[in-house]
Each structure stands twice: as structure tokens, then as C-alpha cells.
Design a protein around this motif. Structure first.
Motif, PDB file in Angstrom:
ATOM      1  N   THR A 199       0.826  -1.203   0.000  1.00  0.00           N
ATOM      2  CA  THR A 199       0.000   0.000   0.000  1.00  0.00           C
ATOM      3  C   THR A 199       0.863   1.257   0.000  1.00  0.00           C
ATOM      4  OG1 THR A 199      -1.748  -1.161   1.206  1.00  0.00           O
ATOM      5  CG2 THR A 199      -1.798   1.237   1.255  1.00  0.00           C
ATOM      6  N   VAL A 200       0.478   2.213  -0.877  1.00  0.00           N
ATOM      7  CA  VAL A 200       1.101   3.546  -0.867  1.00  0.00           C
ATOM      8  C   VAL A 200       0.041   4.561  -1.284  1.00  0.00           C
ATOM      9  CG1 VAL A 200       3.436   2.754  -1.412  1.00  0.00           C
ATOM     10  CG2 VAL A 200       1.876   3.357  -3.265  1.00  0.00           C
ATOM     11  N   HIS A 201       0.430   5.833  -1.245  1.00  0.00           N
ATOM     12  CA  HIS A 201      -0.456   6.895  -1.721  1.00  0.00           C
ATOM     13  C   HIS A 201      -0.686   6.721  -3.226  1.00  0.00           C
ATOM     14  CE1 HIS A 201      -2.128  10.853  -2.545  1.00  0.00           C
ATOM     15  NE2 HIS A 201      -2.193  11.077  -1.228  1.00  0.00           N
ATOM     16  N   GLY A 202      -1.925   6.971  -3.646  1.00  0.00           N
ATOM     17  CA  GLY A 202      -2.257   6.816  -5.047  1.00  0.00           C
ATOM     18  C   GLY A 202      -1.487   7.736  -5.969  1.00  0.00           C
ATOM     19  N   ALA A 203      -0.911   8.813  -5.437  1.00  0.00           N
ATOM     20  CA  ALA A 203      -0.117   9.732  -6.250  1.00  0.00           C
ATOM     21  C   ALA A 203       1.291   9.218  -6.509  1.00  0.00           C
ATOM     22  CB  ALA A 203      -0.040  11.104  -5.557  1.00  0.00           C
ATOM     23  N   SER A 204       1.679   8.158  -5.785  1.00  0.00           N
ATOM     24  CA  SER A 204       3.036   7.613  -5.949  1.00  0.00           C
ATOM     25  C   SER A 204       2.977   6.101  -6.169  1.00  0.00           C
ATOM     26  CB  SER A 204       3.881   7.921  -4.706  1.00  0.00           C
ATOM     27  OG  SER A 204       3.873   9.302  -4.409  1.00  0.00           O
ATOM     28  N   PRO A 205       2.291   5.667  -7.206  1.00  0.00           N
ATOM     29  CA  PRO A 205       2.102   4.220  -7.392  1.00  0.00           C
ATOM     30  C   PRO A 205       3.409   3.461  -7.574  1.00  0.00           C
ATOM     31  CG  PRO A 205       1.490   5.416  -9.384  1.00  0.00           C
ATOM     32  CD  PRO A 205       1.703   6.445  -8.318  1.00  0.00           C
ATOM     33  N   LYS A 248      -9.550   3.141  -0.209  1.00  0.00           N
ATOM     34  CA  LYS A 248      -9.913   4.514  -0.511  1.00  0.00           C
ATOM     35  C   LYS A 248      -9.484   4.839  -1.934  1.00  0.00           C
ATOM     36  CE  LYS A 248     -10.020   8.964   1.969  1.00  0.00           C
ATOM     37  NZ  LYS A 248      -9.920   9.851   0.782  1.00  0.00           N
ATOM     38  N   GLU A 249     -10.150   5.829  -2.517  1.00  0.00           N
ATOM     39  CA  GLU A 249      -9.896   6.110  -3.924  1.00  0.00           C
ATOM     40  C   GLU A 249      -8.481   6.589  -4.213  1.00  0.00           C
ATOM     41  OE1 GLU A 249     -11.012   9.935  -2.040  1.00  0.00           O
ATOM     42  OE2 GLU A 249     -11.864   7.902  -1.976  1.00  0.00           O
ATOM     43  N   ASN A 250      -7.792   7.122  -3.235  1.00  0.00           N
ATOM     44  CA  ASN A 250      -6.439   7.646  -3.486  1.00  0.00           C
ATOM     45  C   ASN A 250      -5.350   6.828  -2.798  1.00  0.00           C
ATOM     46  OD1 ASN A 250      -7.024   8.396  -0.883  1.00  0.00           O
ATOM     47  ND2 ASN A 250      -6.214  10.489  -1.057  1.00  0.00           N
ATOM     48  N   ILE A 251      -5.667   5.525  -2.577  1.00  0.00           N
ATOM     49  CA  ILE A 251      -4.682   4.622  -1.974  1.00  0.00           C
ATOM     50  C   ILE A 251      -4.498   3.419  -2.896  1.00  0.00           C
ATOM     51  CG2 ILE A 251      -4.143   3.129  -0.018  1.00  0.00           C
ATOM     52  CD1 ILE A 251      -5.810   4.945   1.742  1.00  0.00           C
ATOM     53  N   VAL A 252      -3.265   3.115  -3.235  1.00  0.00           N
ATOM     54  CA  VAL A 252      -2.971   1.900  -3.983  1.00  0.00           C
ATOM     55  C   VAL A 252      -3.267   0.695  -3.084  1.00  0.00           C
ATOM     56  CG1 VAL A 252      -1.129   0.503  -4.996  1.00  0.00           C
ATOM     57  CG2 VAL A 252      -1.262   2.944  -5.508  1.00  0.00           C
ATOM     58  N   ALA A 253      -4.115  -0.195  -3.574  1.00  0.00           N
ATOM     59  CA  ALA A 253      -4.565  -1.324  -2.756  1.00  0.00           C
ATOM     60  C   ALA A 253      -3.429  -2.289  -2.483  1.00  0.00           C
ATOM     61  CB  ALA A 253      -5.709  -2.059  -3.450  1.00  0.00           C
ATOM     62  N   GLY A 254      -3.306  -2.666  -1.239  1.00  0.00           N
ATOM     63  CA  GLY A 254      -2.270  -3.614  -0.850  1.00  0.00           C
ATOM     64  C   GLY A 254      -2.745  -5.049  -0.812  1.00  0.00           C
ATOM     65  N   GLN A 255      -4.073  -5.246  -0.902  1.00  0.00           N
ATOM     66  CA  GLN A 255      -4.571  -6.618  -0.830  1.00  0.00           C
ATOM     67  C   GLN A 255      -5.895  -6.741  -1.572  1.00  0.00           C
ATOM     68  OE1 GLN A 255      -3.878  -8.764   2.802  1.00  0.00           O
ATOM     69  NE2 GLN A 255      -5.884  -9.755   2.720  1.00  0.00           N
ATOM     70  N   VAL A 256      -6.083  -7.849  -2.273  1.00  0.00           N
ATOM     71  CA  VAL A 256      -7.331  -8.185  -2.958  1.00  0.00           C
ATOM     72  C   VAL A 256      -7.652  -9.650  -2.679  1.00  0.00           C
ATOM     73  CG1 VAL A 256      -8.466  -8.519  -5.196  1.00  0.00           C
ATOM     74  CG2 VAL A 256      -7.103  -6.462  -4.791  1.00  0.00           C
ATOM     75  N   THR A 257      -8.918  -9.931  -2.428  1.00  0.00           N
ATOM     76  CA  THR A 257      -9.387 -11.307  -2.272  1.00  0.00           C
ATOM     77  C   THR A 257     -10.461 -11.586  -3.316  1.00  0.00           C
ATOM     78  OG1 THR A 257      -8.938 -11.311   0.104  1.00  0.00           O
ATOM     79  CG2 THR A 257     -10.477 -12.972  -0.721  1.00  0.00           C
ATOM     80  N   MET A 258     -10.327 -12.688  -4.012  1.00  0.00           N
ATOM     81  CA  MET A 258     -11.302 -13.099  -5.023  1.00  0.00           C
ATOM     82  C   MET A 258     -11.758 -14.521  -4.729  1.00  0.00           C
ATOM     83  SD  MET A 258      -9.578 -11.586  -8.524  1.00  0.00           S
ATOM     84  CE  MET A 258      -8.186 -12.717  -8.508  1.00  0.00           C
ATOM     85  N   THR A 259     -13.005 -14.812  -5.034  1.00  0.00           N
ATOM     86  CA  THR A 259     -13.513 -16.172  -4.897  1.00  0.00           C
ATOM     87  C   THR A 259     -14.212 -16.580  -6.182  1.00  0.00           C
ATOM     88  OG1 THR A 259     -15.655 -15.493  -3.980  1.00  0.00           O
ATOM     89  CG2 THR A 259     -13.871 -15.883  -2.412  1.00  0.00           C
ATOM     90  N   GLY A 260     -14.312 -17.886  -6.386  1.00  0.00           N
ATOM     91  CA  GLY A 260     -14.972 -18.362  -7.597  1.00  0.00           C
ATOM     92  C   GLY A 260     -15.188 -19.854  -7.579  1.00  0.00           C
ATOM     93  N   THR A 261     -15.585 -20.390  -8.729  1.00  0.00           N
ATOM     94  CA  THR A 261     -15.895 -21.809  -8.844  1.00  0.00           C
ATOM     95  C   THR A 261     -15.378 -22.349 -10.163  1.00  0.00           C
ATOM     96  OG1 THR A 261     -17.680 -23.454  -8.733  1.00  0.00           O
ATOM     97  CG2 THR A 261     -18.160 -21.445  -9.933  1.00  0.00           C
ATOM     98  N   THR A 262     -15.071 -23.645 -10.175  1.00  0.00           N
ATOM     99  CA  THR A 262     -14.742 -24.352 -11.407  1.00  0.00           C
ATOM    100  C   THR A 262     -15.673 -25.549 -11.559  1.00  0.00           C
ATOM    101  OG1 THR A 262     -13.079 -25.726 -10.309  1.00  0.00           O
ATOM    102  CG2 THR A 262     -12.320 -23.673 -11.335  1.00  0.00           C
ATOM    103  N   ARG A 263     -15.940 -25.921 -12.813  1.00  0.00           N
ATOM    104  CA  ARG A 263     -16.823 -27.057 -13.102  1.00  0.00           C
ATOM    105  C   ARG A 263     -16.205 -27.909 -14.209  1.00  0.00           C
ATOM    106  NH1 ARG A 263     -21.934 -25.852 -10.457  1.00  0.00           N
ATOM    107  NH2 ARG A 263     -21.254 -24.328  -8.914  1.00  0.00           N
ATOM    108  N   ALA A 264     -16.391 -29.225 -14.102  1.00  0.00           N
ATOM    109  CA  ALA A 264     -15.911 -30.158 -15.125  1.00  0.00           C
ATOM    110  C   ALA A 264     -16.747 -31.428 -15.062  1.00  0.00           C
ATOM    111  CB  ALA A 264     -14.440 -30.479 -14.922  1.00  0.00           C
ATOM    112  N   LEU A 265     -16.690 -32.214 -16.138  1.00  0.00           N
ATOM    113  CA  LEU A 265     -17.477 -33.444 -16.209  1.00  0.00           C
ATOM    114  C   LEU A 265     -16.634 -34.696 -15.995  1.00  0.00           C
ATOM    115  CD1 LEU A 265     -19.895 -32.635 -19.169  1.00  0.00           C
ATOM    116  CD2 LEU A 265     -20.396 -32.614 -16.721  1.00  0.00           C
TER     117      LEU A 265
END
Length: 393
Positions: A199-205, A248-265
Motif C-alpha cells: 500500500t502507498v499513496h495513489g499519487a506515488s504508485p 480509498k480512492e487515493n490509496i494503492v490497494a495492498g490486498q485483494v481477495t477473489m472467490t470463484g468456482t470451477t466445473r468439469a465433467l
């Protein structure tokens, strides 16, 4: 014992079947919370004179109907849990509990299996072997209740040699069933991806490591697994369903979490999906300077109908309903069902029971307006009873 002979008895049972279904519909309970449901089911089975066990796999119920002879049994299975869904139907027996609904037809499944128990109990002296009735919790909650029922030995005493399960559908007319040999439903595996940057300020990515940009790259790259890494004639799905990150809109995000599913036969494609995800995410992590963790939960396996038992099913269903009412499903569903766990252990058949309401727009499973034509209930009960006798024989 003639399979077709159950038809008249099943029709005579219709008022009880409807009453059971409506009572169950009014008291929907989520997975592993099905106490009121289990008590109702156990009460009916006890009245019918079955040997009843409760608390199996948490809240599951098992009833055993002894036949005229000992030996391997046939099992009939119903799922008990409801969905965290607000009902939006106008039926007089709607859910009494806000935010909970039998929006997947499990109320009908239980009523049909109870009906089969009633039909078979009335003629127990003619049964060539025992029948086991399995009422399972937590089908809607991967990794599901079937694994707990199996661990508790529901197929062991008496030993079960074949099992049948069903799903009502509003897309087939009453009086018809849909079935297919081999794969009828897909596996369902879930994943959680955690991306850690700085994470850092959005002005200094340039001083940080943007986890949101890495997440965007990961989502796009993951889609190439199905599009470019797997055999295109083998159905597969990889869906990222949620993404959460940033503060926040002016903060470079330091963490993201994603979830999902897979399917097969099949399990070959299933393994390739996980392996492909790990390889792709490792590449994204290296390119973006992030750390990426993949938590991959193997849920329900593919549901495979046994070839010989499907042949028996088609013969019996054709005798009960008419050969033209036994429909061959052209394609498997990429939905999933933990009945697949039973099918991994012994010959099994899972089929769709037509429940369309005439002149009413059909709604899919898990829809707040999902409903069924209750004329399907005696048809399902009579068919299950007939299948149990045929498989015992």
C-alpha cells in the motif's frame, strides 16, 4: 411384485404427499440446521414401521425397511436443506421464515421419498430385500452432507448395492422423466485467491505494488485456461464470482481477495483446472511483484450414472410412465450435486422428474419464484418404489 402396480396406490397417496410437501415447504431450514425437518421425516418413517436413526452426519435421518428376505439393500436418497433466499411466490403455504426458502425442490424430494417408503411399507412382505431411505442434510453447502452420511456408514448396515436420487424440474412436463448414461452433472470446486501487494499513496504508485492491477491481470489470464489450455470438446467452467480490495480512492490497494468456482465433467479436466490456475497465478505474481495464494477446495465430484443401472431405470420408467415419457437428456448440466459422492461408491442413477406447471413461466432452481406442479409427487413416489423393487430383484 409388478412395478406398474404402484401407480394406483401412489395416486391414492396424493393428499398425504401434498400435505408433506407443503408442511416441509413452510419450514425451510438451512444446511445442518434441519432439526424441524428431520423430526417431521423421522416421525413419518416411524409411523410406517421403519427402523429409524437420527442425527446421522449432523441432522440426517435414515430409515430401513426390512423385506421378506435379508441381503443387499437398495437406497433412495432425498436432500433436506433449503436456501438463504427470500420467497416470492403467492402460494398459501409459503415459507414462514424470512430469507429462507425451499427454492430448489428439496421439499418435493423428501415428500416423494416418504411416499415411496409408504408404498413399499404397505407391501413389505413382498419385498425381495431391504430398502434404505436416506434423508441428507447440507446438499447446498459444499463440501456437502453426503460425505458425512457416508462416513457414518449409511451404505453399510444393511449393505447397499444400488442407489437412486432425483431432482424435480419445472422445465419438463409432469409425467416425464429425463435421464442420461454417464456424466449427468458436473463437479463443483471452489477457490479463494489472495493477492498481497504494498500500500502507498495513489499519487506515488511506483513506490507500491498494486494488488488491484494484479487482480485484473489474474482474472483475464485465468480465462485462458478454459479457452486455450483445455480440450475444447470437454466442457469446463472457471468463474470468478467475487472481488474485494482497496480502502480509498487515493490509496494503492495492498490486498485483494477473489472467490470463484470451477466445473468439469471428469476428474482429468478437474485436475487440469487446478494445475492451470496455480501455474497462471504464479506467472502473474512474478510479473506484478505481488504474492498470490490460492486456496482450492475440492467440492463435489462429477455425477456419473451407472450404465447398467440406467438401462434398468429406462426399462422400469418406461413400464410405469410409457416409453415415450422417458426422455434422453441431450447434454449434462454443469450444475452439481453431492449425490455424486454416493455414485462414486456404488452403482447409482440420478434423474430429473418433470414438474412443470401448465401455462406458467418456468423458473430455474434457486429462483425466488421457483415452484412445482404437485401432480409430480405421486408419479415420483410410484416410480421410486418401482425402481427399488426392480433393483432388488
Amino acid at each position: 411384485m409388478n412395478a406398474v402396480s404402484f401407480r394406483a396406490a401412489a395416486e391414492a397417496l396424493r393428499p398425504r404427499l401434498v400435505a408433506w410437501r407443503r408442511q416441509l415447504h413452510q419450514c425451510p431450514e438451512l444446511g445442518f440446521e434441519e432439526k424441524e425437518t428431520a423430526a417431521l421425516v423421522a416421525g413419518v418413517l416411524t409411523e410406517l414401521g421403519l427402523q429409524v436413526r437420527m442425527g446421522i452426519g449432523g441432522t440426517g435421518v435414515v430409515g430401513v425397511l426390512a423385506g421378506a428376505k435379508d441381503g443387499p439393500a437398495v437406497a433412495l436418497r432425498a436432500d433436506m436443506d433449503a436456501l438463504p433466499l427470500q420467497e416470492d411466490t403467492a402460494v398459501e403455504f409459503a415459507s414462514r421464515y424470512p430469507g429462507r426458502m425451499h427454492g430448489c425442490g428439496h421439499d418435493a424430494h423428501m415428500a416423494v421419498v416418504l411416499g415411496a417408503a409408504a408404498l413399499l411399507a404397505a407391501r413389505r412382505q413382498e419385498l425381495p430385500g431391504p430398502v434404505v431411505f436416506i434423508f441428507q442434510p447440507g446438499e447446498e453447502m459444499p463440501p456437502g452432507g453426503a460425505r458425512l452420511m457416508l462416513a457414518a456408514g449409511v451404505l453399510d448396515n444393511p449393505p447397499v448395492k444400488a442407489i437412486f436420487g432425483l431432482h424435480v424440474t419445472s422445465y419438463l412436463p409432469v409425467g416425464t422423466v429425463g435421464v442420461r448414461r454417464g456424466a449427468i452433472m458436473a463437479s463443483a470446486d471452489n477457490f479463494t485467491i489472495k493477492i498481497k501487494g504494498r500500500t502507498v499513496h495513489g499519487a506515488s504508485p511506483h513506490l507500491g505494488v498494486d494488488a488491484i492491477v494484479a487482480a485484473a491481470q489474474a482474472i483475464l489470464a485465468l480465462q485462458t485456461i478454459v479457452a486455450r489450455r483445455l480440450d475444447p470438446v470437454q466442457p469446463a467452467v472457471l468463474t470468478v464470482g467475487t472481488i474485494h480490495g482497496g480502502e480509498k480512492e487515493n490509496i494503492v490497494a495492498g490486498q485483494v481477495t477473489m472467490t470463484g468456482t470451477t466445473r468439469a465433467l471428469n476428474n482429468v479436466i478437474r485436475k487440469q483446472l487446478e494445475a492451470g490456475m496455480r501455474q497462471v497465478l504464479a506467472g502473474v505474481a512474478a510479473a506484478s511483484g505481488t504474492a498470490i495464494d490460492l486456496d482450492y477446495l475440492w467440492g463435489y465430484p462429477p455425477l456419473i450414472n451407472d450404465e447398467k443401472l440406467t438401462t434398468l431405470f429406462r426399462r422400469v420408467a418406461g413400464a410405469v410412465l410409457g416409453p415415450d415419457k422417458v426422455l434422453e437428456l441431450a447434454n449434462p448440466s454443469l450444475g452439481a450435486e453431492d449425490f455424486a459422492r454416493y455414485a462414486e461408491k456404488l452403482p447409482a442413477v440420478y434423474f430429473n422428474l418433470g414438474a412443470a406447471i401448465p401455462d406458467v413461466e418456468p423458473h430455474p432452481w434457486h429462483h425466488p419464484q421457483f415452484n412445482i406442479n404437485e401432480d409430480c409427487l405421486p408419479i415420483g413416489a410410484g416410480l421410486l418404489a418401482s425402481l427399488a423393487v426392480a433393483a432388488l430383484g
